[in-house]
Enzyme design. Structure first.
Site, PDB file in Angstrom:
ATOM      1  N   ALA A 178      10.384 -38.798   1.857  1.00  0.00           N
ATOM      2  CA  ALA A 178      10.093 -37.453   2.342  1.00  0.00           C
ATOM      3  C   ALA A 178       8.782 -36.950   1.746  1.00  0.00           C
ATOM      4  CB  ALA A 178      11.230 -36.510   1.965  1.00  0.00           C
ATOM      5  N   CYS A 232      24.224 -33.597   2.071  1.00  0.00           N
ATOM      6  CA  CYS A 232      24.924 -33.804   3.342  1.00  0.00           C
ATOM      7  C   CYS A 232      26.433 -33.841   3.136  1.00  0.00           C
ATOM      8  CB  CYS A 232      24.447 -35.087   3.998  1.00  0.00           C
ATOM      9  SG  CYS A 232      24.541 -36.527   2.922  1.00  0.00           S
ATOM     10  N   LYS A 252       9.401 -45.002   3.865  1.00  0.00           N
ATOM     11  CA  LYS A 252       8.740 -43.722   4.092  1.00  0.00           C
ATOM     12  C   LYS A 252       9.576 -42.643   3.410  1.00  0.00           C
ATOM     13  CE  LYS A 252       8.617 -40.349   6.161  1.00  0.00           C
ATOM     14  NZ  LYS A 252       8.691 -38.939   5.634  1.00  0.00           N
ATOM     15  N   GLY A 277      18.990 -38.443   7.143  1.00  0.00           N
ATOM     16  CA  GLY A 277      18.374 -37.172   7.495  1.00  0.00           C
ATOM     17  C   GLY A 277      19.186 -36.462   8.551  1.00  0.00           C
ATOM     18  N   GLU A 307      25.515 -26.508   9.583  1.00  0.00           N
ATOM     19  CA  GLU A 307      25.356 -27.003   8.220  1.00  0.00           C
ATOM     20  C   GLU A 307      24.445 -26.045   7.454  1.00  0.00           C
ATOM     21  OE1 GLU A 307      24.573 -31.285   6.035  1.00  0.00           O
ATOM     22  OE2 GLU A 307      23.530 -30.869   7.916  1.00  0.00           O
ATOM     23  N   ARG A 361      19.634 -46.655  -3.003  1.00  0.00           N
ATOM     24  CA  ARG A 361      20.800 -46.944  -2.168  1.00  0.00           C
ATOM     25  C   ARG A 361      20.418 -47.792  -0.959  1.00  0.00           C
ATOM     26  NH1 ARG A 361      24.625 -42.019  -0.493  1.00  0.00           N
ATOM     27  NH2 ARG A 361      23.374 -41.862   1.391  1.00  0.00           N
ATOM     28  N   GLU A 372      22.562 -42.269   8.470  1.00  0.00           N
ATOM     29  CA  GLU A 372      23.399 -41.337   7.712  1.00  0.00           C
ATOM     30  C   GLU A 372      22.858 -39.958   8.015  1.00  0.00           C
ATOM     31  OE1 GLU A 372      24.208 -38.596   5.253  1.00  0.00           O
ATOM     32  OE2 GLU A 372      23.197 -39.818   3.737  1.00  0.00           O
ATOM     33  N   LEU A 373      23.585 -39.201   8.841  1.00  0.00           N
ATOM     34  CA  LEU A 373      23.048 -37.999   9.451  1.00  0.00           C
ATOM     35  C   LEU A 373      23.727 -36.737   8.910  1.00  0.00           C
ATOM     36  CD1 LEU A 373      22.809 -39.524  13.049  1.00  0.00           C
ATOM     37  CD2 LEU A 373      21.108 -39.557  11.205  1.00  0.00           C
TER      38      LEU A 373
END
Length: 473
Positions: free
Chosen positions: A168, A276, A166, A220, A375, A151, A242-243
């Site tokens: 995860a 998410c 980078k 993240g 969350e 993406r 994108e949190l």
């Protein structure tokens, strides 16, 4: 790691574990500051050459990559199952989804856009183009180890950028496999560089401080996103974030309850709730609450929990770490202590070493409780009821997050009104999925800035240039 089209060693390694058993899957080179600099060196050296590729040439490379990923779906899905713990159906669906980003951006690559026209005052012509921003630093999460790579890499390559990635530390194996397929598809050496690391602050911090890096894209937590935005601000770096999310799932009195339950099973329990966009709080009208809760509870009780590679089909795999599983269990226990009632809970088989959580449905949950304010990132469905005198929009918007939301209503106009009033970047209307490569993915408020997917995703990797051309009468 992969730098400049080759495997790259490091002074140390780290282990990648199977979250379903705790067993070691592999050892991976642990990227450090030297590796981070080497990755940018390679990306910067390759930038001019890749930018010079015609849009059609870049498109052809991405299309070949799409085909290679689909041809290798069995192996890639096994990697996802092993290092992430997803059930087979989820893993295969993710790989197919990841491939679709490569196809979508292979098609968008040949539509660079821009405009040409006469200025209103006359005497000049205006030419507007979109040029690649340059070297882009991409930081991806563990919950979708294949799709989050493509993406970001897909639009970056389509735009003519080179990248340093980078992934995860929990799930680097899928990222390394994908970059090898990109190389096989014809991506030149240095265009895509992958640096796994257990020290993301050093690696990513090095990239954000490097004047050759002109873009950062991060998926993240909001906490880490804020830190990266602070670092990016020092260099006025183009940023996409994108949190976190806290998606409300609204069910009205006239909703098709059976359809709402089917949607809830996807919106909440796909990837064990570790998404998410996962429905985090169910806001169900009191007229539909008992039917919805009973039907959802029956489906959850029947869920099979276990290891994706254990030999038997499962719907729910492990959480990514034991610490994550313990955090979720503690949140459920705290909710019960505060008065919430467990209506259904699946069984978890004896799985020594695995980080499993029992899927659970709770009702009598207060709207302001911690279980709905935070969350969850796990297979927990808290149900809050509301009535005709309540403002369900206010309930839905009572969060600092605004990534995704879901609305089920029998009256389509009412559903659309709710969808427009809820503060979220994406709303599923009578459906439990919002993600699609052709749609702009992203949120509002503390859920981030920028969009991925669609045409918007490609423009995130470009800068707009305007030429004013003298045009005598």
């Amino acid at each position: 790691m992969r730098i400049g089209g080759e495997q790259h060693a490091a002074p140390s390694t780290f282990v990648v574990d199977d979250p379903g058993t705790g067993a070691v899957l592999a050892e991976v080179a642990d990227g450090d500051a030297d590796a981070a600099r080497a990755a940018v060196d390679a990306a910067a050296a390759a930038a001019a050459g890749w930018r010079a590729y015609s849009p059609r040439s870049r498109s052809d490379v991405l299309r070949r990559a799409h085909e290679l990923v689909l041809a290798d779906i069995d192996r890639l899905a096994l990697l996802v199952m092993a290092e992430n713990g997803k059930p087979e159906a989820d893993a295969r669906a993710e790989v197919a989804y990841a491939a679709e980003f490569l196809r979508w951006y292979s098609e968008e690559a040949v539509r660079p856009g821009g405009s040409w026209g006469e200025s209103p005052a006359g005497g000049t012509r205006s030419i507007v183009t979109h040029q690649p921003v340059g070297v882009a630093a991409l930081v991806t999460p563990w919950n979708f180890p294949a799709a989050m790579i493509t993406r970001k890499v897909g639009p970056a390559l389509a735009a003519g950028c080179t990248v340093v990635v980078k992934p995860a530390a929990e799930t680097p194996l899928t990222a390394l496999a994908l970059v090898d397929l990109l190389t096989e598809a014809g991506v030149p050496a240095g265009v895509v560089n992958v640096v796994p690391s257990t020290d993301p602050g050093t690696v990513v911090g090095s990239w954000l401080a490097d004047e050759r890096v002109r873009k950062v894209s991060f998926t993240g937590s909001t906490r880490i996103g804020r830190l990266l935005l602070g670092q990016a601000a020092d260099r006025v770096l183009l940023s996409s974030m994108e949190l976190g999310g806290n998606a409300p799932f609204v069910v009205t009195a006239d909703a098709d309850v059976d359809a709402a339950v089917r949607g809830a099973l996807v919106a909440k329990f796909r990837n064990g709730g570790q998404a998410c966009t996962a429905a985090n709080r169910f806001l169900v009208h009191e007229a539909a609450a008992e039917r919805f809760t009973t039907a959802l509870g029956e489906a959850v009780t029947a869920m099979r929990v276990g290891h994706a590679l254990g030999g038997s089909p499962v719907e729910i795999g492990p959480m990514i770490t034991r610490a994550q599983a313990e955090r979720i269990d503690a949140a459920v226990a705290a909710a019960e202590a505060a008065g919430a009632r467990v209506r259904a809970r699946a069984e978890v088989p004896d799985a020594a070493g695995g980080s499993y959580v029992a899927p659970v449905v709770l009702d009598r949950v207060e709207a302001g409780s911690a279980l709905v304010a935070d969350e969850i990132f796990g297979p927990v469905a808290p149900i809050v009821t509301w009535g005709d005198g309540d403002d369900v929009v206010a309930l839905a918007n009572a969060s600092e997050y605004g990534l995704a939301a879901y609305v089920y209503a029998g009256d389509l106009r009412r559903a659309l009104e709710l969808g427009e009033a809820i503060e979220a970047g994406m709303v599923g209307v009578n459906r439990g999925v919002v993600s699609d490569p052709s749609a702009p993915f992203g949120g509002v408020k503390q859920s981030g800035i920028g969009r991925e997917g669609a045409r918007d995703g490609l423009l995130e990797y470009t800068e707009t240039k305007f030429l004013s051309v003298d045009w005598p009468a």
